[in-house]
Write an enzyme that holds these catalytic residues in place. Structure first.
Site, PDB file in Angstrom:
ATOM      1  N   HIS A 120      13.652  17.379  -1.545  1.00 52.80           N
ATOM      2  CA  HIS A 120      12.539  16.715  -0.880  1.00 52.80           C
ATOM      3  C   HIS A 120      11.591  17.717  -0.230  1.00 52.80           C
ATOM      4  O   HIS A 120      10.533  17.341   0.266  1.00 52.80           O
ATOM      5  CB  HIS A 120      13.098  15.739   0.165  1.00 52.80           C
ATOM      6  CG  HIS A 120      12.118  14.763   0.694  1.00 52.80           C
ATOM      7  ND1 HIS A 120      11.645  14.806   1.994  1.00 52.80           N
ATOM      8  CD2 HIS A 120      11.496  13.697   0.120  1.00 52.80           C
ATOM      9  CE1 HIS A 120      10.800  13.823   2.197  1.00 52.80           C
ATOM     10  NE2 HIS A 120      10.681  13.127   1.083  1.00 52.80           N
ATOM     11  N   ASN A 137       5.956  -3.805   0.484  1.00 54.34           N
ATOM     12  CA  ASN A 137       7.024  -3.209   1.281  1.00 54.34           C
ATOM     13  C   ASN A 137       8.261  -4.103   1.300  1.00 54.34           C
ATOM     14  O   ASN A 137       9.398  -3.621   1.213  1.00 54.34           O
ATOM     15  CB  ASN A 137       6.547  -2.973   2.715  1.00 54.34           C
ATOM     16  CG  ASN A 137       5.574  -1.817   2.837  1.00 54.34           C
ATOM     17  OD1 ASN A 137       5.331  -1.092   1.875  1.00 54.34           O
ATOM     18  ND2 ASN A 137       5.003  -1.646   4.010  1.00 54.34           N
TER      19      ASN A 137
END
Length: 699
Positions: free
Chosen positions: A447, A57
């Site tokens: 999306h 991350n």
């Protein structure tokens, strides 16, 4: 005017004091992920997994978010968000927070995780601990598998500092002596072969049982002198550089988005340097040399006590056969109306179905497409793909459908970050099968998660629809929480067909009856629903808003929530990651609670709930509550109208609000405080409740 109204009117809800910085809030989420490595309620190998996920991350954070802030400064395009922080201030705060957290991460590794693994007979062996037999084996492995692939680079005027690949493992080597050509440079670089694993298992016959591993870096350290015959290796130190990996494509200036992406993908490995990680025993003069070569400052440096890429330690989890150190496997559930029907079309005609992954199976979604691909009555299939996986059963079914003569149209979002190359491959594969592939709309990422199947039934065409909050990715459906909605509702089918028409064709915005869709109506409708709840509170009625999403950053929506709170609306926000709203501020947000759930599964569902004076409304969506989703992407939010399904979603949201073990509550000063059961209180974990309710745990 009442005192309360006067106070509200005097508060400027646009003031920066009422907003957190999104980048720093994002980092706080990553820190909550790291905290899971210390949580003994997780099995040990899963704690190692969380430690590795934090590294991955943080890599992406530097590749994208820090890169964006740096570019703003480089090109004098500074943009302050609602929080008012200048990019330079944000970068400074990021460095302070990351320096402390990365140091803590390595302490967790060295002082907690590795000792706990050793207690379980799982060892990462340092060179000083190798037996003579192991040392001989390493020597053979180095000469047979590593040395033939290595190209050490001596640094001199004819061998300038090499251009090193993003996040690759490298070594800076300090040398003494002259080489065969009489050169005496003193420095060299060893790029570790990218094709080799970073952690190698020691053969079992060379150990006393258990699992034993050696880092590739240790093998290279041990035998670095063999790469420079006749010279003395005075020091060998690992490092890696993280680069800007965000692709920049002028969509308006290109005639072929796919070709432009292909051209840009290679450059991702060689973008501008953002961060340098170096072994903490590296001499300061070599560290300064590297900083100079990468044009980085001291704030961009991380000296680490261990491997420079902890994310690669995730590789070993699959090599360790210790089910007792991992979560118990489970079998995702199946609703009865699907489980006992021969045809999914039959079950969809009978009633709407809601699935909550991973607790319930993703298989019905795949089976719907497989059945459609073979069904002679199916005439057309339309599908959006954002992230779907290289070996996708969804894509296999779409290929079969196209080859079987169905009209297959697929909207692939090529710009899904870090999945661009895979999506280009999928697009080519679908086109070769005869499917029509489009890349959405210039300037707006697609999306939305939509599947539309058109079937000829008697004398008319019948539409069947799948809508989801997550991607069409079977692997993610085992690790992420997401809703899937299956319906044959005619109006819903018309709405989805209209959205596809807007994506693949051209023309004015079409009227949508049930769905909210970005960038046209979703943002406006959400604010209207918040304001309606506020009006109910002002009229003296009970008022409640529950929103669950991965991020909340959009300022207008935040201001609407503040106003709702001021009017007495109870606002409960379950926001996994970044949240710019400040809860608990007197006169502004004292009626707002923000919590983040971090557990075994990655929370990914997006759900919007409004009490609406007893006529409650529930929506599931593909969109987070962020500017990009609500204003700059193609997204859908779909209503859950069945009372039974609506009640179910409400109860599942309630479980998250009752969680007292994996919930982190956001404070008005930006800290997250983890809830703990008080003495005598039952331990409540929302994910455990859902797992017990919807799935079957293996014995």
């Amino acid at each position: 005017m009442s005192d309360v109204q006067t106070t509200e009117a005097s508060i400027d809800l646009s003031s920066s004091e009422y907003y957190f910085n999104r980048e720093l809030s994002h980092l706080q989420f990553n820190i909550r992920v790291l905290e899971q490595a210390l949580d003994e309620s997780h099995p040990l190998l899963d704690r190692l997994f969380f430690l590795c996920i934090f590294s991955r991350n943080l890599d992406e954070f530097y590749e994208v978010r820090v890169a964006n802030l740096t570019q703003q400064l480089t090109f004098a395009r500074e943009q302050a968000g609602a929080d008012g922080m200048h990019p330079q201030q944000v970068l400074s705060a990021i460095h302070t927070l990351c320096s402390d957290t990365v140091e803590r991460q390595y302490r967790i590794l060295n002082e907690t995780i590795l000792p706990a693994l050793e207690q379980e007979n799982i060892h990462f062996q340092r060179r000083r601990d190798w037996t003579e037999e192991q040392r001989l084996w390493v020597e053979g492995y180095f000469r047979d598998s590593i040395q033939p692939l290595i190209s050490p680079i001596g640094l001199d005027p004819s061998h300038p500092f090499p251009r090193l690949v993003n996040k690759s493992l490298n070594f800076i080597v300090e040398l003494d002596g002259k080489d065969a050509f009489g050169r005496e440079t003193g420095l060299a670089i060893i790029p570790a072969p990218r094709s080799l694993p970073r952690i190698i298992r020691i053969p079992d016959h060379l150990t006393n049982g258990g699992d034993h591993f050696i880092f590739l870096s240790s093998m290279i350290h041990e035998h670095a002198d063999e790469l420079f015959p006749g010279m003395e290796v005075k020091g060998c130190y690992q490092f890696r550089v993280t680069r800007n990996a965000d692709l920049e494509i002028d969509e308006d200036g290109t005639n072929d988005l796919a070709s432009a992406l292909e051209d840009e993908l290679h450059s991702r490995n060689f973008g501008e340097e953002m961060r340098l990680e170096v072994a903490d025993n590296c001499p300061s003069e070599l560290v300064n040399f590297l900083l100079h070569k990468f044009s980085l400052e001291a704030n961009d440096l991380y000296m680490v006590n261990g491997p420079v890429n902890l994310g690669r330690m995730m590789e070993v989890i699959g090599q360790i056969n210790r089910p007792d150190l991992q979560y118990t496997p489970f079998t995702p559930g199946l609703p009865k109306n699907i489980k006992f029907k021969k045809s999914i079309f039959e079950s969809m005609r009978e009633r709407d179905t809601l699935l909550l992954h991973p607790f319930e199976s993703f298989t019905p979604v795949v089976d719907l497409l497989r059945e459609a691909a073979k069904d002679p009555a199916v005439r057309a299939i339309k599908q959006t793909l954002y992230r779907t996986g290289a070996k996708s059963e969804i894509v296999n079914a779409l290929v079969d459908a196209a080859r079987n003569g169905k009209e297959v149209t697929v909207v692939i979002e090529l710009r899904a970050r870090f999945d661009e190359e895979e999506n280009l491959y999928l697009a080519n594969r679908l086109q070769e099968a005869g499917a029509v592939v489009v890349y959405g709309v210039v300037g707006y990422k697609t999306h939305a998660k939509m599947m539309l199947i058109v079937r000829k039934e008697e004398d008319r065409y019948k539409r069947y629809v799948h809508l989801g909050t997550g991607n069409y990715h079977a692997g993610n459906a085992r690790a992420y929480t997401d809703y899937s909605f299956l319906t044959s509702n005619d109006v819903m089918g018309e709405d989805v067909a209209a959205v596809f028409q807007q994506l693949t064709g051209m023309g004015a915005a079409l009227k949508i009856k049930k769905l909210f869709h970005a960038p046209f109506t979703l943002h406006k409708k959400l604010i209207e629903l918040v304001e309606r709840e506020r009006a109910h509170a002002e009229a003296g009625h009970p008022a409640l808003i529950r929103l669950k999403a991965n991020g909340l950053t959009e300022p207008k929506l935040i201001r609407a929530l503040y106003k709702a709170s001021q009017a007495g609306v109870k606002v409960e926000l379950i926001i996994r990651g970044m949240c710019c709203l400040k809860p608990g501020i007197p006169g502004v947000s004292e009626n707002i609670e923000v919590r983040s759930i971090i557990g075994r599964f990655l929370e990914h569902t997006r759900v919007y709930y409004f009490l609406n004076n007893g006529k409650d409304e529930v929506y599931a969506a593909s969109a987070d509550l962020m500017e990009r989703n609500l204003l700059n992407r193609v997204e859908t939010a779909f209503p859950i109208e069945s009372n039974k399904l609506k009640d179910r979603v409400k109860s599942e949201l309630e479980a998250y609000m009752l969680d007292n073990s994996q919930a982190w509550v956001l404070q008005s000063d930006g800290r997250y405080v983890r809830l703990q059961p008080v003495e005598g209180e039952e331990t409540i974990r929302a994910q455990s409740i859902l797992l017990a309710t919807l799935a079957t745990t293996s014995s």
